[in-house]
Design a protein around this motif. Sequence first.
Motif, short mmCIF file in Angstrom:
data_model
loop_
_atom_site.label_atom_id
_atom_site.label_comp_id
_atom_site.label_asym_id
_atom_site.label_seq_id
_atom_site.Cartn_x
_atom_site.Cartn_y
_atom_site.Cartn_z
N ARG A 150 0.86 -1.19 0.00
CA ARG A 150 0.00 0.00 0.00
C ARG A 150 0.89 1.24 0.00
N TRP A 152 0.32 4.29 -0.60
CA TRP A 152 -0.29 5.36 0.19
C TRP A 152 -1.61 4.83 0.75
N PRO A 153 -2.12 5.43 1.82
CA PRO A 153 -3.24 4.83 2.57
C PRO A 153 -4.49 4.56 1.76
N THR A 165 3.43 -3.72 6.76
CA THR A 165 3.73 -3.31 8.13
C THR A 165 4.41 -1.94 8.10
N ARG A 166 4.57 -1.36 9.27
CA ARG A 166 5.18 -0.04 9.37
C ARG A 166 6.66 -0.04 9.02
N ASP A 167 7.22 -1.22 8.86
CA ASP A 167 8.62 -1.31 8.46
C ASP A 167 8.81 -0.86 7.01
N LYS A 169 7.79 1.82 3.88
CA LYS A 169 7.32 3.17 3.64
C LYS A 169 7.13 3.38 2.14
N ILE A 193 7.50 1.02 -2.73
CA ILE A 193 7.58 0.86 -1.28
C ILE A 193 8.98 0.35 -0.97
N SER A 195 11.91 -0.96 2.30
CA SER A 195 12.20 -1.37 3.68
C SER A 195 13.58 -2.02 3.73
N ARG A 197 14.21 -3.60 6.91
CA ARG A 197 14.04 -4.27 8.20
C ARG A 197 13.60 -5.72 8.01
N GLY A 200 9.90 -6.67 8.33
CA GLY A 200 8.93 -6.06 7.43
C GLY A 200 8.18 -7.08 6.58
N ALA A 202 5.12 -7.02 3.33
CA ALA A 202 4.19 -6.34 2.44
C ALA A 202 3.44 -7.40 1.65
#
Length: 462
Positions: A150, A152-153, A165-167, A169, A193, A195, A197, A200, A202
């Motif tokens: 995702r 963007w939201p 996950t928030r990992d 962006k 997107i 990451s 981490r 993480g 997606a």
Amino acid sequence: MRRWSSFSVAVALLIFACGNQGPYAADRASALTAARGQRTPAPRLSSSTADVAPAGQDQNDPNEAKTRGSMLSAQVEVPPIRPAVVEHPEALRHFFESLSHLEDGSAREDVLVMQLGDSHTAADIGTSAARRALQARFGDGGRGFVAFGRPWPTYVQDGVRGGMTRDFKGERGKFSFGQFVGDGRYGMAGFAIESNRKRGRAWSDLSASASRIEFSFLEQPGGGSFEVFIDDVKKGVVSTRQKTAKSGFRAFDVGEGPHHVEARPRGDGPVRLFGLDLGRSKVGLVFDALGINGARATTVLQWQEPHMAEQLRHQAPDLVILAYGTNEAGDDIPLPVYERQLLDVLGRISRAVPTASCLLLGPPDRGLETPQGWVTVPRLLEIIESQRNVAKAAGCAFYSQLDAMGGPGSIAAWVDEPQPRARRDYVHLTREGYTQLGQAMASDLLRAYDASRSDSNLVSKR
């Protein structure tokens, strides 16, 4: 199946080196000047000037274009209503020939339509209606390219639901103090997107049927690796570490049907994922909807051109549609500058995929409140005429969504209907409105295609 390789890089470089930028090259400025000289003046205010704040000034703003024009005391001259038709259909020759091969059963590759645009495209409602209409006739080649996770939201498209996950962006570049900040490598859709981490995750839940799922990602120095799970089964590990930054692709064959796709970084370096390309085992038509909220045509110029060319050559579209103009209608950039920028975008596309057909898709109506009621933003009419001029000069087809809606002032009528076809921001449409426009465009494309086949004595064998 889709062709997974495109034109020779050597040929593309030769075209660029010789200054021949293809059938809709930016160097046709002289033709554009001549076309502009024959322009029918767009409607203007008889007195005073519209004070319209720029719509979607920040391309990262998900709320995008809201009309914030000041009240006007002047009358707006409205041009006569014209029917919506595909203008300059001869520019679609390659696309129509590709469709004819699908229709007579001789095609060995999918026919790809790629639409780049703003929030109207990002919503994938009108595009999904056009996709279904064209696939009903030429076959379903698959859902095509979609974002992963995702970015963007509010990102949601037909047949795809993602999360992360928030990992992770979202990454698509941004403006800071008037300057564009970012490396310009965001994949074909212009966003990604990222990451680094280990924890993480997606994922994308695909209700659209697919038998081949291809990851698109960035290979780069120090890049990390990620594990791929499809339907909760580990399918492999993908490394993104390379000596130079470039586009990477990795495909997985799966059983035909819907799937759950997940990526898990191993934490050994940054992982940037552009999206998924969803194909099917049988050839057919594919229609990609690559939109960004708040985007303008100039958004494309912020992407690194060699990277964009890699992406375009890999996808090898038969038709590229540029669907911008809503946000430009709130800007004050001089029209000659806007036209030159639009030509620059077309030049980039032509240098990457010289044989692809092109179509400029004019924006839907956009309203402005006046003491006399809601009217079409005058600047929108100027933008549409500029797009017509650019299409004619650059060898592209043109289609007016404003005409398909019924002409200037349509959005006000659509808002006030018992079952509204437009939203009360007087910019965006409802599902019913977008669906109608998408079906209208597909119908008019098919009408132009049938006329072309008839003129070529290649009448379809439906």
